[in-house]
Design a protein around this motif. Sequence first.
Motif, short mmCIF file in Angstrom:
data_model
loop_
_atom_site.label_atom_id
_atom_site.label_comp_id
_atom_site.label_asym_id
_atom_site.label_seq_id
_atom_site.Cartn_x
_atom_site.Cartn_y
_atom_site.Cartn_z
N UNK A 1 -3.21 3.41 -5.67
CA UNK A 1 -4.16 2.48 -6.29
C UNK A 1 -4.46 1.27 -5.42
N UNK A 2 -3.77 1.14 -4.30
CA UNK A 2 -3.95 -0.04 -3.45
C UNK A 2 -4.63 0.37 -2.16
N UNK A 3 -5.62 -0.43 -1.78
CA UNK A 3 -6.32 -0.18 -0.51
C UNK A 3 -6.72 -1.50 0.13
N UNK B 1 0.80 -1.23 0.00
CA UNK B 1 0.00 0.00 0.00
C UNK B 1 0.83 1.28 0.00
N UNK B 2 1.79 1.45 0.90
CA UNK B 2 2.55 2.71 0.90
C UNK B 2 3.54 2.83 -0.27
N UNK C 1 -9.66 -7.06 5.16
CA UNK C 1 -8.45 -7.72 5.61
C UNK C 1 -7.44 -8.09 4.54
N UNK C 2 -7.77 -7.85 3.28
CA UNK C 2 -6.82 -8.08 2.19
C UNK C 2 -6.72 -6.80 1.37
N UNK C 3 -5.71 -6.74 0.53
CA UNK C 3 -5.50 -5.54 -0.25
C UNK C 3 -5.93 -5.76 -1.70
N UNK C 4 -6.44 -4.69 -2.29
CA UNK C 4 -6.89 -4.74 -3.68
C UNK C 4 -6.27 -3.58 -4.44
N UNK D 1 6.12 -1.72 -7.95
CA UNK D 1 6.55 -1.80 -6.56
C UNK D 1 5.72 -2.78 -5.74
N UNK D 2 4.47 -2.96 -6.08
CA UNK D 2 3.64 -3.93 -5.34
C UNK D 2 4.21 -5.34 -5.51
N UNK D 3 4.68 -5.65 -6.71
CA UNK D 3 5.28 -6.96 -6.98
C UNK D 3 6.60 -7.07 -6.22
#
Length: 72
Positions: free
Chosen positions: A24-26, A17-18, A30-33, A50-52
């Motif tokens: 685009x991530x929230x 997320x950060x 309990x899980x992130x989308x 960066x999420x990957x």
Amino acid sequence: MAYKIIASQCSGCSACEPECPNVAIREKNGVFIIDPKKCTECIGHQDEPQCVAVCPVDNTVVVDNAFPRYQA
């Protein structure tokens, strides 16, 4: 193409997320989308999404073929 997080594999650690330059991530239940409308694959920001890069669970953040490749 936008990325997506496979919910059944997401540990909910929040590492991604950060790191998203597009916010685009929230978190949801309990899980992130990832919002595919906001995901730019980090093009213009980083050499790789960066999420990957930060996800501790392999193959949890994957390309979402339902959306076309981002056009800068």
